[in-house]
Motif scaffolding. Structure first.
Motif, PDB file in Angstrom:
ATOM      1  N   LEU A   1       1.082  -0.873  -0.169  1.00 22.33           N
ATOM      2  CA  LEU A   1      -0.117   0.096  -0.117  1.00 22.33           C
ATOM      3  C   LEU A   1       0.931   1.682   0.143  1.00 22.33           C
ATOM      4  O   LEU A   1       2.040   1.490   0.921  1.00 22.33           O
ATOM      5  N   VAL A   2       0.449   2.268  -0.496  1.00 21.73           N
ATOM      6  CA  VAL A   2       1.034   3.693  -1.028  1.00 21.73           C
ATOM      7  C   VAL A   2       0.404   4.668  -0.792  1.00 21.73           C
ATOM      8  O   VAL A   2      -1.020   4.290  -1.488  1.00 21.73           O
ATOM      9  N   ASN A   3       0.362   5.603  -0.129  1.00 22.63           N
ATOM     10  CA  ASN A   3      -0.353   7.302   0.651  1.00 22.63           C
ATOM     11  C   ASN A   3       0.482   7.830  -0.197  1.00 22.63           C
ATOM     12  O   ASN A   3       0.898   8.531  -0.078  1.00 22.63           O
ATOM     13  N   ARG A   4      -0.027   8.379  -1.489  1.00 23.24           N
ATOM     14  CA  ARG A   4       0.181   9.904  -2.558  1.00 23.24           C
ATOM     15  C   ARG A   4       0.105  11.098  -1.785  1.00 23.24           C
ATOM     16  O   ARG A   4       0.941  11.485  -2.257  1.00 23.24           O
ATOM     17  N   SER A   5      -0.774  10.875  -0.702  1.00 19.48           N
ATOM     18  CA  SER A   5      -1.217  12.471  -0.684  1.00 19.48           C
ATOM     19  C   SER A   5      -0.077  12.876   1.037  1.00 19.48           C
ATOM     20  O   SER A   5      -0.158  12.009   1.930  1.00 19.48           O
ATOM     21  N   GLY A   6       0.200  14.341   0.528  1.00 22.67           N
ATOM     22  CA  GLY A   6       1.695  14.257   1.386  1.00 22.67           C
ATOM     23  C   GLY A   6       0.838  15.142   2.735  1.00 22.67           C
ATOM     24  O   GLY A   6       1.372  15.574   3.703  1.00 22.67           O
ATOM     25  N   ASP A   7      -0.199  15.590   2.404  1.00 14.19           N
ATOM     26  CA  ASP A   7      -0.829  16.078   3.450  1.00 14.19           C
ATOM     27  C   ASP A   7      -1.561  15.427   5.080  1.00 14.19           C
ATOM     28  O   ASP A   7      -2.120  15.506   5.937  1.00 14.19           O
ATOM     29  N   GLU A   8      -2.577  14.064   3.969  1.00 14.45           N
ATOM     30  CA  GLU A   8      -3.525  13.596   5.110  1.00 14.45           C
ATOM     31  C   GLU A   8      -3.190  12.581   5.036  1.00 14.45           C
ATOM     32  O   GLU A   8      -2.923  11.225   3.893  1.00 14.45           O
ATOM     33  N   GLN A   9      -3.402  11.826   6.146  1.00 15.73           N
ATOM     34  CA  GLN A   9      -3.796  10.231   6.837  1.00 15.73           C
ATOM     35  C   GLN A   9      -4.303   9.961   5.763  1.00 15.73           C
ATOM     36  O   GLN A   9      -5.546   9.963   5.974  1.00 15.73           O
ATOM     37  N   LEU A  10      -4.319   8.734   5.528  1.00 16.73           N
ATOM     38  CA  LEU A  10      -5.261   7.724   4.436  1.00 16.73           C
ATOM     39  C   LEU A  10      -5.988   6.961   5.745  1.00 16.73           C
ATOM     40  O   LEU A  10      -5.152   5.476   6.295  1.00 16.73           O
ATOM     41  N   GLU A  11      -6.978   6.469   5.996  1.00 18.33           N
ATOM     42  CA  GLU A  11      -7.591   4.967   6.736  1.00 18.33           C
ATOM     43  C   GLU A  11      -8.491   4.198   5.476  1.00 18.33           C
ATOM     44  O   GLU A  11      -9.165   4.253   4.995  1.00 18.33           O
ATOM     45  N   VAL A  12      -7.779   2.696   5.857  1.00 19.87           N
ATOM     46  CA  VAL A  12      -8.173   2.032   4.649  1.00 19.87           C
ATOM     47  C   VAL A  12      -8.581   0.800   5.203  1.00 19.87           C
ATOM     48  O   VAL A  12      -8.176  -0.229   6.674  1.00 19.87           O
ATOM     49  N   ASP A  13      -9.872   0.685   4.834  1.00 20.25           N
ATOM     50  CA  ASP A  13     -10.625  -0.741   5.226  1.00 20.25           C
ATOM     51  C   ASP A  13     -10.620  -1.783   4.646  1.00 20.25           C
ATOM     52  O   ASP A  13     -11.005  -1.388   3.411  1.00 20.25           O
ATOM     53  N   LEU A  14      -9.712  -2.415   4.625  1.00 16.71           N
ATOM     54  CA  LEU A  14     -10.183  -4.234   3.901  1.00 16.71           C
ATOM     55  C   LEU A  14     -11.108  -4.861   3.947  1.00 16.71           C
ATOM     56  O   LEU A  14     -10.256  -5.803   4.958  1.00 16.71           O
ATOM     57  N   SER A  15     -11.905  -5.916   3.112  1.00 12.44           N
ATOM     58  CA  SER A  15     -12.866  -6.250   3.660  1.00 12.44           C
ATOM     59  C   SER A  15     -11.921  -7.700   2.414  1.00 12.44           C
ATOM     60  O   SER A  15     -12.166  -7.651   1.647  1.00 12.44           O
ATOM     61  N   LEU A  16     -12.186  -8.545   3.672  1.00 12.50           N
ATOM     62  CA  LEU A  16     -11.867 -10.272   2.897  1.00 12.50           C
ATOM     63  C   LEU A  16     -12.906 -10.863   3.167  1.00 12.50           C
ATOM     64  O   LEU A  16     -13.462 -11.037   4.107  1.00 12.50           O
ATOM     65  N   GLN A  17     -12.721 -11.040   1.692  1.00 14.43           N
ATOM     66  CA  GLN A  17     -14.144 -11.992   1.205  1.00 14.43           C
ATOM     67  C   GLN A  17     -13.839 -13.330   1.056  1.00 14.43           C
ATOM     68  O   GLN A  17     -12.860 -13.597  -0.110  1.00 14.43           O
ATOM     69  N   GLY A  18     -13.739 -14.316   1.002  1.00 12.96           N
ATOM     70  CA  GLY A  18     -13.726 -15.768   1.046  1.00 12.96           C
ATOM     71  C   GLY A  18     -12.511 -16.123   1.587  1.00 12.96           C
ATOM     72  O   GLY A  18     -11.851 -17.337   1.650  1.00 12.96           O
ATOM     73  N   TYR A  19     -12.051 -15.835   2.782  1.00 12.22           N
ATOM     74  CA  TYR A  19     -11.165 -15.823   3.884  1.00 12.22           C
ATOM     75  C   TYR A  19     -11.991 -16.155   5.614  1.00 12.22           C
ATOM     76  O   TYR A  19     -12.460 -14.981   5.504  1.00 12.22           O
ATOM     77  N   ALA A  20     -11.272 -16.521   6.040  1.00  7.00           N
ATOM     78  CA  ALA A  20     -11.303 -16.516   7.690  1.00  7.00           C
ATOM     79  C   ALA A  20      -9.795 -17.153   8.586  1.00  7.00           C
ATOM     80  O   ALA A  20      -8.852 -17.506   7.869  1.00  7.00           O
ATOM     81  N   ASP A  21     -10.619 -16.633   9.403  1.00  6.94           N
ATOM     82  CA  ASP A  21      -8.653 -16.430  10.187  1.00  6.94           C
ATOM     83  C   ASP A  21      -7.990 -16.189   9.933  1.00  6.94           C
ATOM     84  O   ASP A  21      -6.367 -16.468  10.631  1.00  6.94           O
ATOM     85  N   ALA A  22      -8.205 -14.467   9.829  1.00  5.72           N
ATOM     86  CA  ALA A  22      -7.426 -13.772   9.427  1.00  5.72           C
ATOM     87  C   ALA A  22      -6.218 -13.334  10.323  1.00  5.72           C
ATOM     88  O   ALA A  22      -7.019 -13.140  11.954  1.00  5.72           O
ATOM     89  N   GLY A  23      -4.808 -13.444  10.269  1.00  8.07           N
ATOM     90  CA  GLY A  23      -3.995 -12.685  10.911  1.00  8.07           C
ATOM     91  C   GLY A  23      -3.659 -12.233  10.944  1.00  8.07           C
ATOM     92  O   GLY A  23      -3.127 -12.423   9.359  1.00  8.07           O
ATOM     93  N   VAL A  24      -2.693 -10.847  11.545  1.00 12.12           N
ATOM     94  CA  VAL A  24      -1.515 -10.072  10.808  1.00 12.12           C
ATOM     95  C   VAL A  24       0.184 -11.169  11.187  1.00 12.12           C
ATOM     96  O   VAL A  24      -0.365 -11.432  13.207  1.00 12.12           O
ATOM     97  N   VAL A  25       0.875 -11.232  10.442  1.00 15.13           N
ATOM     98  CA  VAL A  25       2.051 -12.021  10.367  1.00 15.13           C
ATOM     99  C   VAL A  25       3.284 -11.134  10.809  1.00 15.13           C
ATOM    100  O   VAL A  25       4.159 -11.377  10.742  1.00 15.13           O
TER     101      VAL A  25
END
Length: 506
Positions: free
Chosen positions: A426-450
């Motif tokens: 992921l890249v945020n091209r904005s130099g001014d604002e933070q970008l809050e990203v909500d990413l829907s995971l469809q067809g996946y289960a038990d997701a965990g950040v590794v």
């Protein structure tokens, strides 16, 4: 600002060919000499190759390296680089106005490739030479002993063929700057006949024909049509090249370059489809994007050498762009484009690998270090292998004079089913604002950040150096959360992130 992304396990672009993470080494500047080859260096192996550089290349897991050029190949005699080193001639290189000692040739390069665990992607000279020399080079590299060229290879220390599959039919032959520049008709005919001869030797070779040197060429995309009509049945890929620059110091336009890159790829893909239909072919030619990178920082300092004001120096500092943090974002966006276009882009080479517009820099006799751009290439090469997901992205946009509307969020997603992982770049091209990203995971289960890596710096012009090699580097992130079938992550202004998840099919 907020952006949303939907990743569905059944919405797939293509299986990614690992060879999109290839690289390039040309006899140009210090790419070879004091780059990979420096016999007097403290880390040099028995072949004179720098061990510190070899380790940095191994870490990148580069699948193949294109060689020996580039513009250099269009006046190169491959025979100069074989046989006893003391008998090899020094030649004047017309492409870069330097001298070439030929102390590194096909044998030395092949041994280095074995050392770093990569394959060779070789180019033949269709500028000053032609079909016969190309055929001889291929036979020398791949032919059996008991034949003239195979026996000569054995005499020079290598009995077994190298079995190189990837062969480039010249370089940038559309460019007036090229030694032996040709029209599309001239080149298409020559490339077609050369391909036919190489196919007669080995039908399993993968042959790459020259497309446009960049999308601003006056012959683009007509060049592709004409050349492919001559070669469609006998080649596998068509090469494209593009370099990004920010001479105007306008970051929003600069970070829109990969939108132009994506359009370039799509246009040539359409041209391929047109020629396929016109020729009634059942074959599918794909794209080899075998030169891409950022290149502009060194232009002024290179001018005196390229204009011949210093005579014919051997391995001078040329095209030694020192990359900054802004370039991290650009390289990351380009890599995202190749992942998103993996249905048609099957090969790609970052140009180049060491010293010359490269992620790795060296000092003669001294240190080797990672440029800022090493890191996004490293993450993509290691973790961008698998299936490219067709993400549905909704992001705020800005207006760019280069590419029109450009989303602030640039993102790609890769599922590695064998490892049970899902990776997002992921890249945020904005130099001014933070970008809050909500990413829907469809067809996946038990997701965990590794794993969560972030690159951000308060100074877009921050660079790495031998004295300060870690000034710009990734940091462990902490804000990515996977729960309830979604991933949420915050992207600070002008930032790059990689988020890896462990997943199961839901």
């Amino acid at each position: 600002m907020r952006a949303s992304v939907i990743a569905h396990r059944d919405y797939v672009i293509a299986d990614i060919d690992n060879r999109i993470y290839g690289a390039f080494l040309e006899h140009l500047g210090r790419a070879i000499y004091t780059g990979i080859y420096e016999p007097d260096h403290p880390t040099a192996d028995k072949n004179g190759m720098r061990g510190d550089v070899a380790q940095l290349v191994r870490d990148l897991n580069v699948p193949m390296v294109r060689y020996p050029g580039g513009n250099f190949v269009s006046a190169y005699n491959w025979e100069d680089g074989i046989g006893p080193k003391e008998q090899r001639p020094t030649r004047l290189d017309l492409a870069w106005h330097t001298s070439e000692s030929n102390q590194v040739g096909i044998h030395e390069f092949a041994d280095w490739c074995d050392t770093v665990g990569t394959d060779m992607m070789l180019a033949v000279n269709l500028g000053s030479r032609g079909l016969e020399e190309a055929r001889n080079f291929v036979e020398y590299v791949n032919g059996p002993t008991g034949s003239y060229w195979g026996d000569l290879r054995k005499k020079n220390g290598r009995a077994d063929p190298w079995d190189v599959k990837l062969w480039c039919l010249g370089n940038e032959m559309d460019g007036p700057w090229q030694i032996g520049h040709k029209t599309a008709e001239e080149y298409g005919r020559l490339a077609g006949e050369t391909a036919k001869a190489l196919r007669a030797f080995d039908k399993s070779l993968e042959l790459i024909v020259c497309g446009s040197s960049h999308s601003n060429m006056p012959t683009y995309p007509e060049w592709e049509r004409v050349v492919l009509e001559h070669t469609y049945e006998s080649v596998d890929h068509i090469s494209l090249h593009m370099y990004s620059s920010n001479h105007d110091k306008h970051t929003p336009n600069y970070l829109a370059h990969n939108v132009k890159l994506e359009t370039y790829i799509s246009t040539v893909a359409s041209t391929i489809d047109y020629v396929k239909a016109k020729t009634r072919s059942k074959r599918k030619v794909t794209i080899s994007f075998d030169e891409w990178n950022v290149w502009y920082h060194s232009h002024k300092q290179d001018r005196a050498i390229l204009d011949g004001k210093h005579g014919w120096p051997h391995a001078p500092a040329l095209l030694e762009d020192i990359y900054n943090f802004e370039d991290v974002l650009q390289v990351a966006c380009c890599l995202n484009t190749f992942i998103r276009k993996s249905d048609v882009v099957k090969l790609a080479c970052i140009a180049q690998l060491v010293n010359v517009i490269a992620p790795i820099m060296t000092e003669p006799g001294g240190a080797a270090w990672k440029q800022t751009t090493y890191y996004p290439f490293y993450f993509a090469s290691l973790f961008g292998r698998g299936r490219a997901l067709n993400l549905l992205v909704s992001s705020p946009v800005y207006e760019s004079s280069l590419a029109g509307e450009v989303p602030y969020l640039d993102v790609s997603g890769v599922e590695n089913e064998a490892e049970g992982t899902l990776t997002f770049f992921l890249v945020n091209r904005s130099g001014d604002e933070q970008l809050e990203v909500d990413l829907s995971l469809q067809g996946y289960a038990d997701a965990g950040v590794v794993d969560h890596q972030i690159m951000v710096h308060e100074d877009l012009n921050a660079v790495n150096s031998a004295a300060n090699p870690d000034n710009v580097r990734p940091q462990q992130g902490s804000g990515a959360k996977a729960e309830g079938g979604s991933l949420t992550v915050s992207l600070p202004p002008h930032s790059y992130q990689m988020v890896r998840l462990s997943v199961a099919k839901g």
